[in-house]
Scaffold this active site. Structure first.
Site, PDB file in Angstrom:
ATOM      1  CE  LYS A 136      -4.406   1.457   1.927  1.00 31.33           C
ATOM      2  NZ  LYS A 136      -5.466   1.187   2.909  1.00 31.33           N
TER       3      LYS A 136
ATOM      4  NE  ARG B 125     -21.095  -3.135   5.695  1.00 36.39           N
ATOM      5  CZ  ARG B 125     -20.752  -3.596   4.485  1.00 36.39           C
ATOM      6  NH1 ARG B 125     -21.092  -2.929   3.406  1.00 36.39           N
ATOM      7  NH2 ARG B 125     -20.085  -4.717   4.359  1.00 36.39           N
TER       8      ARG B 125
ATOM      9  CD  GLU C 221     -19.418  -2.230   9.016  1.00 36.59           C
ATOM     10  OE1 GLU C 221     -18.592  -1.439   8.539  1.00 36.59           O
ATOM     11  OE2 GLU C 221     -19.640  -3.364   8.525  1.00 36.59           O
TER      12      GLU C 221
END
Length: 623
Positions: free
Chosen positions: A285, A397, A369
């Site tokens: 990354k 969610r 979540e």
């Protein structure tokens, strides 16, 4: 712009670039991303890390016939560059510009829209099943990150891929493994992938073993055949758990995600495979830009920054997230039972400070979540006071868990909804404009919204002693500094009267107070002096005050940064109708639409909830 990029004007133009120039093109793309994102802001580190991987996919696929489905979608910038949107890139995330996420209406090369995590495998499976039904031959690829793979929906999708194996139909998953999503990854999947990374490539290992065994006179071929027949024999020597293979998904990797020849080979092998296959690509990354490699979390989603140093302009004033972050630490000193939970967003929600001060009371559950909410319910049932810090758009969610696991059992979970309301450049997938609508009709749930930073702290204080579940919703950005002297104590279910007035009264919900005050000033210029109320408690509504306001004023004006359907204005309308005051209401909220990316100011203007528009509409109504 680099010379090689000049030759890429539309989809599939990358195939005209000589193989010897692939490294140079990757370098040009990274420089292009840096120059543009440093001005517009955006998701930088994830895109720098997927340049070669995206190039390889474009070299092996035919767009828009073939279909590439991104997970979350914040790593789709190179895809956009290679599909004819390069010249629009200076408009990224700007009003009337290109979106920071894949968008079907933006390009036929965007096979499926994205914005939330862990959806790519399920969506791509749907595309591939439709392909199979139609008798098509297009290649369908799901590109998912290692962080997103921790989400429950991703596991559900993996569990259902056996249909492709049974029917011997191709389905490709690319696992982009950069060892982190936004924050450092957590959980068993992260450890599992870490174990795989430490091993030599399974494919290379298997081939080498077979080659050497076959060279042994007399017994070599026999041993090889025996190993082939012994299910998972070679694999179990190498890959801990065999998760993917045991689910019927052929595993290939790990592959260097920055080595284009290796990636091309892997993708071509995958395209010829019958059944589901996963290519495990390991990437870095932020690759190619020192500050992003050193601090990928900072450069995950970033505003404009200095390209030379990587420094961002100082925000100056405190944001609502800052206020929440600091005060939560202060509360934790007083309340030993307070614990904090996040779903892979410790930095974005402000919980990094809490984590540093109270590491044993902090829980990052990854992109999960639903688990976060039910886990919090379990904690609350056993004597703790959990704070679930989450973006408003992501709490959607876990709707079922809020109802069944928290509110039905009257458990004292505190939901702190960051990014409630408009979010600006992140656009329609991230708008927190539904929370009143999806929470207000849940029994046993109290909903509050502060008018400024000081009131957010007061509401957090109240939440710690409230008997039951409570949701505090506050916006992205700088905490409003107005009305510092309006500090009436928080009393359950009671609104705060800021000013008495004549003829009309404005009821402001949370972060609309700034616009409400501007509206008051504009109306005063026209000789109208409205009353002003800070709603504070969206639920329960202050019905006693509402009845007295309906008796005193000719018009009641509600202002909220939420959808009109199911919003606070709808609740007021119901109350007024039931009490024979139905002709008094003028409600300002977001109409029935999804709101695209732009500045928050522009988004309010688009939807008629800016001070100028509201003042004009009020004048029309009363005159």
């Amino acid at each position: 712009m680099g010379k090689l990029l000049d030759h890429i004007q539309k989809a599939n133009d990358i195939k005209k670039i000589p193989e010897s120039q692939y490294k140079a093109l990757a370098k040009e793309i990274r420089q292009f991303l840096l120059e543009n994102v440093s001005k517009t802001g955006g998701h930088l580190a994830s895109n720098l890390g997927t340049v070669e991987l995206t190039m390889a996919l474009h070299l092996c696929m035919d767009f828009p016939k073939d279909q590439l489905v991104f997970d979350v979608g914040h790593q789709s910038y190179t895809h956009k560059i290679l599909t004819g949107r390069k010249d629009q890139f200076h408009t990224l995330r700007q009003e009337d510009g290109i979106c920071g996420f894949p968008k079907r209406k933006e390009s036929p090369c965007d096979a499926f829209g994205a914005g939330h995590s862990s959806t790519s495998i399920a969506a791509a499976a749907g595309l591939a099943l439709a392909r199979n039904y139609r008798g098509g031959d297009e290649t369908v690829v799901a590109l998912i990150g290692d962080g997103a793979l921790s989400g429950g929906m991703a596991f559900e999708a993996l569990n259902n891929l056996s249909i492709f194996r049974k029917k011997k139909k191709n389905f490709i998953i690319i696992l982009n493994d950069n060892e982190m999503s936004i924050a450092k990854n957590v959980g068993g999947m992260s450890r599992y992938l870490g174990a795989i990374r430490s091993k030599k490539s399974y494919g290379d290992f298997k081939n080498n073993v077979e080659t050497h065994l076959n060279q042994i006179p007399v017994v070599g071929q026999s041993v090889t055949n025996t190993l082939r027949k012994s299910k998972n024999s070679i694999k179990n020597l190498l890959i801990p758990g065999m998760l993917f293979e045991n689910m019927g998904i052929t595993y290939y990797g790990p592959v260097d995600g920055h080595n284009i020849p290796d990636l091309l080979q892997a993708i071509e092998i995958a395209k010829k495979h019958s059944g589901p296959i996963l290519i495990h690509a390991v990437t870095k990354k932020g690759k190619g830009y020192g500050p992003a490699m050193k601090n990928p979390e900072k450069f995950h989603g970033i505003g404009s920054f200095d390209l030379e140093t990587g420094n961002t302009p100082s925000a100056g004033k405190e944001s609502y997230t800052d206020v929440f972050s600091k005060h939560l630490v202060e509360l934790a000193v007083t309340y030993d039972e307070l614990v904090a939970i996040t779903a892979a967003m410790p930095s974005g929600t402000g919980l990094n400070r809490f984590k540093a001060e109270f590491p044993d009371r902090f829980y990052d559950v990854g992109i999960a979540e639903e688990y976060a909410v039910t886990c919090a319910a379990g904690m609350a049932a056993n004597g703790l006071r959990p704070v679930v810090a989450v973006y408003s758009t992501f709490l959607q969610r876990a709707y079922d868990q809020i109802i069944h696991d928290v509110c039905m059992q009257k458990l004292p979970v505190i939901f702190c909804l960051d990014r409630s309301g408009f979010v600006g450049a992140d656009g329609e997938t991230h708008q927190g404009t539904f929370d009143i609508s999806y929470l207000s009709h849940v029994p046993n749930l109290t909903i509050m919204a502060p008018k400024n930073g000081w009131e957010l702290k007061a509401m957090m204080d109240y939440a710690m002693i409230h008997d039951g579940a409570i949701a505090l919703k506050y916006p992205r950005g700088v905490a409003f500094q107005g009305l510092p002297d309006a500090t009436e104590p928080i009393t359950f279910g009671k609104s705060e009267v800021i000013a008495e007035g004549e003829k009309i009264v404005i009821l402001s919900v949370g972060n609309m107070m700034e616009e409400a005050l501007k509206t008051v000033d504009l109306l005063k210029e026209e000789g109208i002096h409205p009353g002003l109320v800070n709603v504070r408690f969206i639920k329960p509504m202050d019905k006693e005050l509402m009845a007295s306001l309906a008796e005193k004023y000719d018009y009641i004006i509600t202002m909220e940064e939420n959808m009109k359907t199911g919003g606070f204005g709808s609740m007021v309308s119901t109350f007024l109708h039931e009490n024979d005051f139905s002709n008094k209401l003028l409600s300002f909220a977001i109409p029935d639409c999804f709101v695209e990316h732009a500045s928050v100011e522009t988004q309010r203007r688009w939807n008629g909830i800016d001070a100028e528009t509201m003042a004009e509409k009020i004048l029309e109504r009363i005159k």
